[in-house]
Scaffold this motif. Structure first.
Motif, short mmCIF file in Angstrom:
data_model
loop_
_atom_site.label_atom_id
_atom_site.label_comp_id
_atom_site.label_asym_id
_atom_site.label_seq_id
_atom_site.Cartn_x
_atom_site.Cartn_y
_atom_site.Cartn_z
N UNK A 22 6.62 50.42 -13.78
CA UNK A 22 5.41 51.04 -14.35
C UNK A 22 4.58 50.01 -15.09
N UNK A 23 5.28 49.15 -15.85
CA UNK A 23 4.60 48.09 -16.60
C UNK A 23 3.84 47.17 -15.64
N UNK A 24 4.50 46.85 -14.53
CA UNK A 24 3.89 45.97 -13.53
C UNK A 24 2.66 46.64 -12.91
N UNK A 25 2.79 47.94 -12.61
CA UNK A 25 1.65 48.67 -12.03
C UNK A 25 0.45 48.62 -12.96
N UNK A 26 0.75 48.78 -14.24
CA UNK A 26 -0.31 48.75 -15.25
C UNK A 26 -1.00 47.38 -15.25
N UNK A 27 -0.21 46.34 -15.13
CA UNK A 27 -0.77 44.99 -15.12
C UNK A 27 -1.64 44.76 -13.88
N UNK A 28 -1.17 45.29 -12.76
CA UNK A 28 -1.95 45.14 -11.52
C UNK A 28 -3.29 45.83 -11.67
N UNK A 29 -3.26 47.03 -12.24
CA UNK A 29 -4.51 47.79 -12.42
C UNK A 29 -5.46 47.01 -13.34
N UNK A 61 16.90 40.05 -6.03
CA UNK A 61 15.43 40.22 -6.02
C UNK A 61 14.99 40.94 -7.29
N UNK A 62 14.43 40.20 -8.23
CA UNK A 62 14.02 40.85 -9.48
C UNK A 62 12.51 40.96 -9.59
N UNK A 63 11.81 40.49 -8.53
CA UNK A 63 10.35 40.65 -8.64
C UNK A 63 9.96 42.07 -8.28
N UNK A 64 8.80 42.47 -8.77
CA UNK A 64 8.34 43.84 -8.57
C UNK A 64 7.16 43.80 -7.60
N UNK A 65 7.10 44.79 -6.73
CA UNK A 65 5.99 44.84 -5.76
C UNK A 65 5.15 46.08 -6.00
N UNK A 66 3.88 45.95 -5.74
CA UNK A 66 2.99 47.11 -5.82
C UNK A 66 1.94 47.01 -4.75
N UNK A 67 1.79 47.92 -3.80
CA UNK A 67 2.61 49.13 -3.61
C UNK A 67 4.05 48.78 -3.20
N UNK A 68 4.87 49.80 -3.18
CA UNK A 68 6.30 49.61 -2.93
C UNK A 68 6.55 48.91 -1.57
N UNK A 69 7.44 47.94 -1.59
CA UNK A 69 7.87 47.19 -0.38
C UNK A 69 6.69 46.71 0.47
N UNK A 117 4.56 37.28 -14.64
CA UNK A 117 3.69 36.64 -13.64
C UNK A 117 3.06 37.70 -12.74
N UNK A 118 1.97 37.33 -12.10
CA UNK A 118 1.33 38.23 -11.14
C UNK A 118 0.75 37.40 -10.00
N UNK A 119 1.14 37.73 -8.78
CA UNK A 119 0.61 37.07 -7.58
C UNK A 119 0.09 38.16 -6.64
#
Lengths: 250, 215
Positions: A74-81, B1-9, B42-44
């Motif tokens: 959720x935190x990551x989603x917020x950052x993306x937004x 794998x500890x990185x987070x993806x958005x949207x999922x996968x 981080x954000x990529x």
């Protein structure tokens, strides 16, 4: 639950004492009866243990689950937004500038620029001057307690400001006028360490001399005034220090 | 794998815009010639197969020429190691090995470059040698090195860093020399122009007197 525990406890103790009676009172029992009693005792212990086990399992099931992964997502989603919002603003600014839709000085364009801090190299506005002005005003209005509070806050937050010597001076003066002599001395000592050649330090040292005079430390006061005479070039300061030495020596 | 993806996968999907990064844990991601170490926070973004750096400390270990981007500007990374960090408004890159190119700017090993600006309008601030202390802290945090590994890295990087300082000094000297030469050239041109103007003035005076005399 308490009742249940007590019942179990009573049963267990009575069983234990019965066994003890049988053993210590040398009551003769068949091997079969002894085995039965031991099994009964074992079953009782297992019952207690298993009951605790199930209680614990139920407690664990009722506890809130570890949501750290979900929170991280959720935190990551917020950052993306947030990043996307910044990008939209940036692109809007680029389009507006390119097409010249808004005049260069228009408020909307300036607002957008300031939100994006564009160009990025523009440093943040230094608000310390405004805060220092508030301190000066409070000093002029003779609100010395307010001055000391504001000055302490200012010195905590703005250690690199050009106004630090002046604010330190106002603080030391206010401490003196509030009769907080220890704090005044501490503040003046800080000034002498940090800004030894600043004129405000000279004036603060005059005050330090006065504090020494008040405490009947005449020799120390004269030394301070002599230091002022030798270290500072400002004529007003030197004259004042000379005058005070003459007054003491009269 | 500890990185987070958005949207999922989304990271393996070809035609979608995918954001990935880290929040409180470090991670790694590998793709073709690129091995990416993601530090905390981080954000990529991955769009049409190109990875865009948005913010945060990221180490790119490149095995052969690859392209990443920053605010839609392509960055061509040659084989080497590059530590990206900074906020959204400014990208800082420490070149640990190899060299990279962003628009007209090229930065080589040992230097730290700071880029500021927006899409198609990037400027490079003066180059500087990598700061040893700050770099070590950043590198250890991004790769999650333990004490002994960090010590090993320091032993490996320390001697290289001395060269970097020398290179930066040489670069600065060259820049100063070039700047002096440029100023001298400008002065020379100005002097020539003045001289030409003076000669022309003299000639006009002589012509004028000649005309008067003839009359």
């Amino acid at each position: 639950m308490q009742f249940l525990v007590l019942t179990h406890f009573d049963f267990f103790t009575s069983l234990f004492f019965s066994l003890a009676d049988l053993v210590y009172m040398r009551v003769s029992l068949s091997i079969f009866s002894q085995v039965c009693l031991v099994i009964l005792l074992g079953l009782t212990i297992v019952f207690f243990k298993s009951e605790n086990y199930f209680d614990r399992q139920q407690l664990l099931a009722e506890m809130p689950k570890d949501n750290s992964d979900l929170l991280e997502k959720k935190e990551f989603e917020l950052r993306v937004v947030k990043a996307q919002l910044e990008e939209v603003k940036s692109e809007t600014l680029a389009v507006l500038e390119k097409e010249g839709t808004l005049s260069v000085n228009s408020l909307a364009l300036q607002n957008l620029r300031s939100q994006l801090r564009s160009p990025a190299s523009i440093p943040q506005l230094d608000m310390s001057l405004l805060e220092a002005e508030k301190i000066k005003k409070a000093f002029r209005d003779k609100n010395y307690f307010e001055v000391t509070e504001l000055a302490e806050d200012f010195l905590d937050k703005n250690s690199q400001s050009v106004m630090v010597p002046e604010v330190s001076f106002f603080a030391s003066e206010s401490y003196f006028l509030n009769k907080q002599y220890d704090k005044a001395i501490g503040s003046i000592e800080k000034m002498t360490n940090q800004f030894p050649d600043h004129i405000m330090t000279g004036y603060a040292l005059l005050r330090l001399g006065q504090i020494s005079e008040k405490a009947d430390q005449v020799a120390e006061a004269i030394t301070i005034y002599k230091i002022i005479k030798s270290q500072f070039k400002d004529k007003g300061l030197v004259d004042e220090a000379t005058l005070r030495i003459a007054r003491i020596e009269e | 794998m500890a990185y987070v993806e958005f949207p999922k996968s989304c990271i393996t999907a070809v035609d979608s815009i995918c954001h990935f990064g880290t929040v409180k844990r470090i991670s790694t991601y590998t793709e073709d010639n690129l091995h990416i170490y993601l530090g905390k926070d981080t954000l990529l973004r991955k769009e049409k197969g190109t990875i865009e750096w948005v913010y945060g400390p990221v180490l790119f270990a490149v095995s052969s020429k690859s392209v990443v981007s920053y605010k839609k500007n392509s960055i061509t990374l040659q084989k080497g190691k590059y530590l990206f960090f900074g906020s959204e408004s400014s990208l800082k890159v420490e070149v640990l090995e190899g060299h990279f190119k962003l628009g007209k700017f090229q930065v080589t090993e040992g230097f730290q470059a700071t880029f500021v600006g927006s899409e198609n309008n990037i400027s490079l601030e003066p180059l500087q040698a990598i700061d040893l202390k700050e770099h070590l802290v950043r590198y250890v945090n991004v790769k999650g090195l333990n004490k002994s590994k960090a010590k090993e890295y320091l032993e490996e990087f320390g001697p290289k860093h001395k060269n970097y300082l020398a290179w930066a000094e040489e670069l600065n000297q060259n820049l100063i020399k070039r700047s002096i030469a440029h100023e001298q050239r400008v002065l020379e041109l100005e002097r020539d122009a003045k001289e030409r103007a003076r000669v022309a003035q003299e000639k006009r005076k002589i012509d004028f007197f000649n005309k008067v005399f003839e009359r």
